[in-house]
Design an enzyme around this catalytic site. Structure first.
Site, PDB file in Angstrom:
ATOM      1  CD1 TRP A  24       5.323   5.817  -1.316  1.00 55.55           C
ATOM      2  CD2 TRP A  24       5.016   7.676  -0.126  1.00 55.55           C
ATOM      3  NE1 TRP A  24       6.270   5.840  -0.321  1.00 55.55           N
ATOM      4  CE2 TRP A  24       6.105   6.978   0.426  1.00 55.55           C
ATOM      5  CE3 TRP A  24       4.633   8.887   0.465  1.00 55.55           C
ATOM      6  CZ2 TRP A  24       6.813   7.431   1.538  1.00 55.55           C
ATOM      7  CZ3 TRP A  24       5.346   9.341   1.579  1.00 55.55           C
ATOM      8  CH2 TRP A  24       6.415   8.627   2.089  1.00 55.55           C
ATOM      9  CG  HIS A  25       1.597  10.951   1.404  1.00 55.86           C
ATOM     10  ND1 HIS A  25       2.194  11.427   0.253  1.00 55.86           N
ATOM     11  CD2 HIS A  25       2.304  11.492   2.431  1.00 55.86           C
ATOM     12  CE1 HIS A  25       3.193  12.229   0.572  1.00 55.86           C
ATOM     13  NE2 HIS A  25       3.287  12.283   1.879  1.00 55.86           N
ATOM     14  N   GLY A  26      -1.124   7.096   1.268  1.00 56.47           N
ATOM     15  CA  GLY A  26      -2.131   6.286   1.943  1.00 56.47           C
ATOM     16  C   GLY A  26      -3.206   5.758   1.023  1.00 56.47           C
TER      17      GLY A  26
END
Length: 494
Positions: free
Chosen positions: A327-329
């Site tokens: 989700w973060h990247g």
């Protein structure tokens, strides 16, 4: 538009506050809400007008899914699945398309073209927010709201770009409460306190630490062991001040409207275990994963017996943090970071693991935070390997001083550095080290003290005094003077 910009502080925020309260004063409640939605869309579209099509399309489709779940009860599972696929699909396209294509090309030796898609701001946040809503609609714990209220829920500008991730039952009932529409001087004053404290965190601390961190990662090929540890530790602190500062400002702005947003940080750098750390860091994201992924998996495991429950108790945190990393990247470094956090959480949840609130357990936890911060900050696999190698394979030098050189661009440090260069240049290296140590001393004092919410509560209990008012005014004026060095928030990248 950035919270830490002149156009926001001196034009946008006064305009939207004045319009909101004037319209509500004359009981034009629907027009006031429409005005708030319109201003929120202006806030979002200010970065890039084309983003408006994305967020409006997302709102329209999710609202339609909500309607279909209400209209066709027997087939609500189908509509819910279609809604999930839409949200995951739109997030996957904008955030992970090039990453997936790049990996396919690397593994299968293909030559598919990359699209170099620009990530729309806030898409990770407003997508999760809408997934939570359609899930609650499917579970029957949310009603199908009026479209205007739903748009306000998704687009409300204080939390739109980087959270907190708000649930429908936390904000929509506040929009519906006409008593909340009245100006409340106490809430407004609370909002100013939180906004200024958050602004100070961002501009005076996070942005100063960023100079050292960015220089370190720009020169990562030559970095030595002491510098690697310092850079990683500085990034951990920078990220906290940056993101918690944004959330303090978001909560402060909401309070100016007499609304309450959920708290997203509770002094996570004071914690003694990975599990406790994640109960205090980005709380609303952890809550989302717990409510909508962890709990359903756990309930399913319980239904399948004790052995399955025990297995899933260890596997589920790994799954959750793997998803969190993704989700973060779109990078393998985020996958590694997620797996590391998952392992740390599983270990700290073990029955044999007894939490002792002592300095050495705090230190061990902070070392874990620093190491995982190095992974999190690394832009690619090579940089991650270089940073970790520098941290654990001893290599000594004088690079720390070199990484402090950007401090010369900080107005507060400029006069000191120039004076030393003229009067006693032989001590200039020591001045850089002293400035870094001073920055750390200030940061540690703040981190070990009360957080913004606690400061506000403490001041309210004992009564706002002149000393605190003057301190708050000094921080605000200091930040305003520094507005020519405006920088974006780190979580805008995620």
């Amino acid at each position: 538009m950035l919270f830490n910009s002149q156009i926001f502080i001196f034009i946008f925020l006064p305009l939207v506050l004045a319009g909101w309260y004037i319209l509500n004063h004359f009981k034009k409640y629907n027009i006031a809400l429409a005005f708030l939605v319109g201003m929120s869309l202006w806030f979002y579209g200010y970065f890039n007008p084309s983003y408006l099509l994305i967020i409006l399309s997302s709102i329209a489709v999710n609202y339609l899914i909500s309607f279909l779940i209400k209209k066709f009860e027997k087939t609500k599972k189908l509509w819910f699945i279609l809604g999930l696929l839409f949200n995951i699909g739109i997030l996957g396209y904008y955030k992970y398309f090039d990453f997936m294509v790049g990996n396919i090309n690397a593994v299968f030796k293909t030559d598919f073209a990359l699209k170099h898609i620009l990530l729309p701001l806030g898409i990770s946040f407003f997508t999760l927010q809408q997934i939570s809503y359609i899930t609650d609609r499917y579970w029957g714990s949310a009603e199908h709201y009026n479209i205007l209220y739903y748009m306000a829920y998704v687009a409300y500008f204080p939390q739109l770009i980087a959270g907190p991730i708000v649930l429908h039952n936390e904000i929509i009932p506040q929009f519906m409460d006409m008593e909340k529409r009245r100006f409340n001087s106490e809430s407004f004053a609370d909002g100013i306190v939180l906004f200024v404290l958050g602004l100070g965190k961002k501009m005076l601390l996070a942005d100063t630490f960023a100079l050292f961190v960015n220089e370190g990662f720009n020169k990562i090929v030559w970095i030595d062991t002491p510098s690697a540890w310092l850079v990683s530790a500085c990034y951990a602190v920078e990220l906290y001040f940056d993101f918690s500062g944004y959330c303090d400002m978001a909560c402060g702005i909401a309070k100016m409207f007499n609304f309450d947003l959920p708290i997203n940080f509770k002094s996570p750098l004071k914690t003694y275990s990975v599990n406790e750390y994640w109960s205090r860091w980005h709380i609303t994201l952890t809550r989302f994963f717990t409510t909508y992924i962890y709990n359903p998996i756990t309930m399913s495991a319980i239904r399948h017996g004790k052995k399955t429950k025990k297995l899933f108790r260890n596997i589920t945190p790994m799954i959750i943090f793997l998803i969190s990393g993704i989700w973060h990247g779109a990078s393998w470094t985020f996958v590694i970071w997620g797996l590391a956090e998952g392992l740390g959480t599983v270990w700290s949840q073990r029955k044999k693991f007894k939490l002792k609130k002592a300095w050495y357990t705090w230190l061990a936890n902070m070392l874990f935070v620093v190491i995982t911060s190095a992974i999190f900050r690394s832009e690619n696999w090579d940089n991650m390997v270089r940073m970790l190698k520098a941290m654990f394979v001893p290599k000594f030098g004088t690079m720390t001083v070199e990484l402090c050189l950007p401090f010369a661009n900080v107005p507060e440090f400029y006069a000191i550095i120039r004076a030393v260069e003229v009067l006693c240049p032989q001590f200039i290296n020591w001045i850089y080290i002293i400035l870094l140590a001073l920055l750390w001393l200030i940061a540690v004092l703040i981190l070990r003290g009360r957080n913004a919410q606690e400061i506000l509560q403490h001041q309210k209990e004992k009564g706002l005094n002149m000393k605190f008012t003057l301190l708050l005014s000094a921080i605000f004026i200091w930040c305003i003077i520094s507005l020519n060095q405006v920088s974006t928030f780190l979580y805008f990248n995620f």
